[in-house]
Write a protein that holds these residues in place. Structure first.
Motif, mmCIF file in Angstrom:
data_model
loop_
_atom_site.group_PDB
_atom_site.id
_atom_site.type_symbol
_atom_site.label_atom_id
_atom_site.label_comp_id
_atom_site.label_asym_id
_atom_site.label_seq_id
_atom_site.Cartn_x
_atom_site.Cartn_y
_atom_site.Cartn_z
ATOM 1 N N ILE A 39 9.822 9.234 -0.953
ATOM 2 C CA ILE A 39 9.478 9.845 -2.241
ATOM 3 C C ILE A 39 9.906 11.320 -2.281
ATOM 4 O O ILE A 39 10.379 11.816 -3.295
ATOM 5 N N ALA A 73 6.804 6.369 3.496
ATOM 6 C CA ALA A 73 6.703 6.432 2.032
ATOM 7 C C ALA A 73 6.850 7.876 1.561
ATOM 8 O O ALA A 73 7.548 8.170 0.581
ATOM 9 N N LYS A 74 6.205 8.770 2.270
ATOM 10 C CA LYS A 74 6.263 10.193 1.898
ATOM 11 C C LYS A 74 7.706 10.706 1.951
ATOM 12 O O LYS A 74 8.163 11.397 1.037
ATOM 13 N N LYS A 117 3.716 3.932 7.951
ATOM 14 C CA LYS A 117 3.979 3.580 6.552
ATOM 15 C C LYS A 117 3.801 4.817 5.678
ATOM 16 O O LYS A 117 4.596 5.070 4.770
ATOM 17 N N TYR A 118 2.760 5.575 5.971
ATOM 18 C CA TYR A 118 2.451 6.763 5.177
ATOM 19 C C TYR A 118 3.598 7.771 5.222
ATOM 20 O O TYR A 118 4.077 8.231 4.193
ATOM 21 N N PHE A 130 -5.668 4.229 2.711
ATOM 22 C CA PHE A 130 -4.379 4.228 3.423
ATOM 23 C C PHE A 130 -4.485 4.819 4.821
ATOM 24 O O PHE A 130 -3.793 4.396 5.723
ATOM 25 N N LEU A 131 -5.343 5.818 4.982
ATOM 26 C CA LEU A 131 -5.403 6.431 6.313
ATOM 27 C C LEU A 131 -6.672 6.067 7.092
ATOM 28 O O LEU A 131 -7.001 6.692 8.095
ATOM 29 N N VAL A 158 6.736 3.119 -3.683
ATOM 30 C CA VAL A 158 7.089 2.506 -2.406
ATOM 31 C C VAL A 158 5.940 1.578 -2.016
ATOM 32 O O VAL A 158 4.795 2.024 -1.882
ATOM 33 N N GLU A 197 0.239 -2.222 -0.533
ATOM 34 C CA GLU A 197 -0.104 -0.803 -0.605
ATOM 35 C C GLU A 197 0.998 -0.090 -1.367
ATOM 36 O O GLU A 197 2.153 -0.122 -0.959
ATOM 37 N N ASN A 198 0.643 0.500 -2.480
ATOM 38 C CA ASN A 198 1.634 1.178 -3.324
ATOM 39 C C ASN A 198 1.504 2.694 -3.189
ATOM 40 O O ASN A 198 0.454 3.255 -3.468
ATOM 41 N N TYR A 199 2.591 3.303 -2.760
ATOM 42 C CA TYR A 199 2.643 4.761 -2.645
ATOM 43 C C TYR A 199 3.517 5.318 -3.757
ATOM 44 O O TYR A 199 4.573 4.759 -4.054
ATOM 45 N N ASN A 200 3.093 6.408 -4.375
ATOM 46 C CA ASN A 200 4.000 7.133 -5.271
ATOM 47 C C ASN A 200 3.739 8.620 -5.088
ATOM 48 O O ASN A 200 2.948 9.009 -4.223
ATOM 49 N N LYS A 201 4.415 9.437 -5.904
ATOM 50 C CA LYS A 201 4.294 10.876 -5.610
ATOM 51 C C LYS A 201 2.876 11.402 -5.748
ATOM 52 O O LYS A 201 2.502 12.364 -5.072
ATOM 53 N N PHE A 261 0.657 11.741 -2.509
ATOM 54 C CA PHE A 261 0.829 12.809 -1.515
ATOM 55 C C PHE A 261 0.430 14.173 -2.049
ATOM 56 O O PHE A 261 0.751 15.194 -1.481
#
Lengths: 231, 231
Positions: free
Chosen positions: A210, A206-207, A202-203, B193-194, A219, B223-227, B230
């Protein structure tokens, strides 16, 4: 002409220029012809995202000047392929030392070094072994016969390609992309809940979305559990 | 009086009836008094969900007849504690055999058996070792001094207690429970997340909520990912 973040699928056959030895290909028939066919490998076009640097620098640079459907032969100098050969990376070690590590070296064998990395055995004689720590293709000019077989334009297609990269071709992930393109929402199927590396997949997915498709989006991954999940 | 799926917090001191030896407690001061204090352990009331069978059968049964705030001493016979002693589980083995397994047995030592499980060394003499494969507390009547310190009534409190069970007391998980109690929606913080066992923790948490609190609900994790994720 392609630019950063373009998604292109390529088929290729790559060779060492000097010897004509085929080193890699995406095409099953070509792999068989060159006697490098691997039944474990899935032969299919490779996704290249321009600017991602997952393929040889010289290949990515050359691809910027392709068009969809175009096929060309390109020549990549060592500096943009596997690097120049570094003579100082050729080392003499004692046979006893390698044997203590459980290695019985023979010429051309590739061995894993205790200190990390790999080396090719050049010769073994009189208790001495010559190891070459250069990449086996260092110093070689590489020829690629490449065809751009497909180019993705649509964001949904690009996201789908990334899902396939990380979850495999026959994955069960589903997603919705909102019209304003601010939100990509995945529903993770129950079958994946106990996948050991689900978090990592997932990580990285998503990376990639983006980084290469929608930098301003959120995401999301949703996992829904109910009593059926535990039956 | 408690029934299945009630959430009760208890404090206790447990002892072997015969010897008075304290075997466990939730109270730091009592642990110190009995010389069983473990600085790694967090002394705090234990959550017991009636019907879950995570505690001794006799303790759970007795708790059904407690009221909130009540403190009682209860006596649990072996059959509802660690089982009866089984004389056939006392075995003679050769000292040489254990030594080959890297074990140097001494009386009262607890050893791990090659075939799985544990055993207590009863005696070592003349190259022979007597091992007892019974649980060390098998055949013992256990005395519990128990107090029900708190009872949870509200679903949100129960869910929060389960979150603490699986994500620790100072976790950063947040959730919303809809008014119709059909949906429990967790937002997983980026810090998790990790986390290597995140999938397992979500799984067991969802399972506990559905089993003990809201059987008809959907438990979701988002789980919400955005820039920023990272960077």
């Amino acid at each position: 002409m392609f630019k950063d973040n373009d998604f292109v699928y390529i088929d290729y056959v790559s060779k060492i220029k000097d010897t004509g030895e085929v080193i890699d290909t995406t095409i099953e028939e070509e792999a068989k012809k060159a006697n490098i066919y691997d039944p474990e490998k899935k032969y299919k076009p490779l996704l290249v995202i321009i600017g991602e640097h997952r393929v040889l620098e010289g290949l990515e640079e050359a691809l910027r000047n392709f068009n969809e459907g175009e096929q060309k032969e390109i020549e990549i100098p060592p500096s943009k392929a596997y690097g120049e050969r570094d003579p100082s990376k050729v080392k003499l070690v004692s046979l006893g030392e390698l044997k203590r590590q459980g290695i019985n070296p023979r010429p051309n064998m590739v061995i894993r070094l205790a200190e990390g990395g790999y080396a090719t055995v050049k010769s073994v004689s009189g208790g001495r072994v010559i190891l070459d720590l250069n990449h086996p293709y260092a110093g070689k000019t590489i020829i690629y016969n490449v065809k751009v077989v497909k180019v993705l334009k649509d964001e949904k297609e690009k996201i789908q390609a990334l899902v396939e990269r990380w979850f495999g071709e026959n994955n069960k992930m589903t997603f919705e992309l909102t019209e304003d393109k601010k939100s990509v929402k995945f529903e993770v199927p129950k079958d994946y809940f106990l996948l050991e590396d689900l978090q990592t997949r997932k990580y990285v997915l998503a990376k990639d979305i983006i980084t290469f498709v929608l930098p301003e989006s959120v995401v999301s991954f949703v996992e829904n559990y109910n009593k059926e999940t535990f039956k």
